[in-house]
Design an enzyme around this catalytic site. Structure first.
Site, mmCIF file in Angstrom:
data_model
loop_
_atom_site.group_PDB
_atom_site.id
_atom_site.type_symbol
_atom_site.label_atom_id
_atom_site.label_comp_id
_atom_site.label_asym_id
_atom_site.label_seq_id
_atom_site.Cartn_x
_atom_site.Cartn_y
_atom_site.Cartn_z
ATOM 1 N N GLY A 1 0.871 -1.032 0.005
ATOM 2 C CA GLY A 1 -0.216 -0.003 0.015
ATOM 3 C C GLY A 1 0.720 1.260 -0.057
ATOM 4 N N SER A 2 2.050 1.326 -0.664
ATOM 5 C CA SER A 2 2.850 2.481 -0.654
ATOM 6 C C SER A 2 2.143 3.541 -1.556
ATOM 7 C CB SER A 2 4.049 2.323 -0.844
ATOM 8 O OG SER A 2 4.446 1.859 -2.207
ATOM 9 N N ASN A 3 1.576 2.935 -2.638
ATOM 10 C CA ASN A 3 0.777 3.864 -3.545
ATOM 11 C C ASN A 3 -0.301 4.556 -2.860
ATOM 12 O OD1 ASN A 3 1.848 4.335 -6.460
ATOM 13 N ND2 ASN A 3 2.250 2.189 -5.749
ATOM 14 N N LYS B 1 -16.407 -15.607 -8.565
ATOM 15 C CA LYS B 1 -15.579 -14.214 -8.602
ATOM 16 C C LYS B 1 -16.653 -13.072 -8.683
ATOM 17 C CE LYS B 1 -12.803 -12.090 -12.024
ATOM 18 N NZ LYS B 1 -12.302 -10.733 -11.049
ATOM 19 N N MET C 1 -4.229 -6.896 -7.139
ATOM 20 C CA MET C 1 -3.774 -7.914 -7.908
ATOM 21 C C MET C 1 -5.098 -8.814 -8.521
ATOM 22 S SD MET C 1 -0.972 -6.962 -8.404
ATOM 23 C CE MET C 1 0.676 -6.315 -7.894
ATOM 24 N N ARG C 2 -6.100 -8.227 -8.566
ATOM 25 C CA ARG C 2 -7.209 -8.900 -9.251
ATOM 26 C C ARG C 2 -7.752 -8.413 -10.487
ATOM 27 N NH1 ARG C 2 -9.170 -13.060 -6.488
ATOM 28 N NH2 ARG C 2 -8.290 -13.331 -4.494
ATOM 29 N N LEU C 3 -8.429 -9.030 -11.547
ATOM 30 C CA LEU C 3 -9.064 -8.417 -12.370
ATOM 31 C C LEU C 3 -10.624 -8.219 -11.970
ATOM 32 C CD1 LEU C 3 -8.262 -10.577 -15.557
ATOM 33 C CD2 LEU C 3 -7.684 -8.367 -15.152
ATOM 34 N N ASN D 1 -5.598 2.389 -12.969
ATOM 35 C CA ASN D 1 -4.767 1.521 -12.364
ATOM 36 C C ASN D 1 -3.395 2.024 -12.610
ATOM 37 O OD1 ASN D 1 -3.616 -0.860 -11.197
ATOM 38 N ND2 ASN D 1 -3.327 -1.655 -13.364
ATOM 39 N N HIS E 1 0.608 0.530 -13.030
ATOM 40 C CA HIS E 1 1.606 -0.802 -13.324
ATOM 41 C C HIS E 1 3.141 -0.231 -13.511
ATOM 42 C CE1 HIS E 1 2.076 -4.486 -14.539
ATOM 43 N NE2 HIS E 1 2.675 -4.497 -15.627
HETATM 44 C C1 GAR Z 1 3.171 -0.958 -7.503
HETATM 45 O O1 GAR Z 1 4.421 -1.083 -7.980
HETATM 46 C C2 GAR Z 1 1.961 -1.054 -8.705
HETATM 47 O O2 GAR Z 1 2.630 -0.388 -9.718
HETATM 48 C C3 GAR Z 1 2.050 -2.699 -8.977
HETATM 49 O O3 GAR Z 1 1.954 -3.120 -7.616
HETATM 50 C C4 GAR Z 1 2.804 -2.343 -6.851
HETATM 51 C C5 GAR Z 1 2.148 -2.083 -5.649
HETATM 52 O O4 GAR Z 1 2.871 -1.382 -4.417
HETATM 53 N N1 GAR Z 1 0.799 -2.926 -9.790
HETATM 54 C C6 GAR Z 1 0.670 -3.947 -10.459
HETATM 55 O O5 GAR Z 1 1.562 -4.761 -10.665
HETATM 56 C C7 GAR Z 1 -0.473 -3.884 -11.311
HETATM 57 N N2 GAR Z 1 -0.547 -5.069 -12.306
HETATM 58 P P1 GAR Z 1 2.166 -0.846 -3.110
HETATM 59 O O6 GAR Z 1 1.444 -1.858 -2.622
HETATM 60 O O7 GAR Z 1 3.311 -0.339 -2.393
HETATM 61 O O8 GAR Z 1 1.497 0.510 -3.770
#
Ligand code: GAR
Length: 190
Positions: A12-14, A65, A90-92, A107, A109
């Site tokens: 969850g850093s984002n 789902k 991390m789910r569709l 999203n 990525h």
């Molecule tokens: C992030 O780097 C994000 O871009 C990636 O997961 C990480 C989550 O980090 N997302 C994907 O790969 C989506 N396909 P976080 O939990 O520290 O925010």
């Protein structure tokens, strides 16, 4: 002010970068809730610390789902969400959710899409001896990391070292994602 719901599955850093941007007024939005699919995610703790409502949906508690996504959609409606912000979710999402929020689900990525979709984008890129890395922010459609691209930020590392690349990509994500969300919310008001 628009209501945003953040979706996260892990650290969850984002999510934290979004919380901090709201606190400092760089992002003018109400974070009305966190949707999480993983009870061990540190994102949950971040929500708790910041008094953000949490809704946990575990796949094992639903037969299919679509049922889980229906519950998620109901929760988003209950929170009166305007935008769904995926931050390491991390789910569709099922078509039902996508169609309920057309062009209002985004999203982030850690690759320059369409390259290296899915899990461990950095690992995939390193395996291919990739020289140029970067991040992508995109609208979410029914595919995996495949929706219309909103913004990309490339970066060329000096050394192909996983830790170094991931640290830099995270920095780029934390700087860019809240700013792009703010831009999308502002554009909508016009
Ligand atoms: C992030 O780097 C994000 O871009 C990636 O997961 C990480 C989550 O980090 N997302 C994907 O790969 C989506 N396909 P976080 O939990 O520290 O925010």
């Amino acid at each position: 002010m628009k209501n945003i719901v953040v979706f996260a599955s892990g650290f969850g850093s984002n999510f934290q970068a979004i919380i901090d941007s709201v606190k400092h007024g760089r992002l003018q939005a109400n974070i009305v809730g966190l949707i999480c699919d993983n009870p061990k995610a540190y994102a949950i703790e971040r929500a708790r610390i910041n008094y953000i409502p949490i809704a946990l949906f575990e796949r094992k508690n639903f037969l299919i789902k679509e049922e889980m996504d229906e519950a998620i959609l109901n929760q988003c409606r209950q929170w009166q969400a305007d935008w769904l912000i995926l931050a390491g979710y991390m789910r569709l999402l099922s078509p039902e959710v996508i169609h309920a929020y057309p062009h209002h689900i985004v999203n982030i990525h850690p690759s320059l899409l369409p390259k290296y979709r899915g899990l461990d984008a950095v690992g995939q890129a390193l395996d291919k001896n990739e020289k140029i890395y970067g991040i992508t922010i995109h609208y979410v459609d029914e595919g995996m990391d495949s929706g219309e691209i909103i913004c990309q930020v490339p970066f060329e590392p000096d050394v192909l070292d996983r830790d170094h690349i991931e640290r830099r990509l995270h920095q780029l994500e934390h700087q860019t994602y809240p700013a792009i969300i703010q831009k999308l919310l502002l554009e909508e008001r016009v």
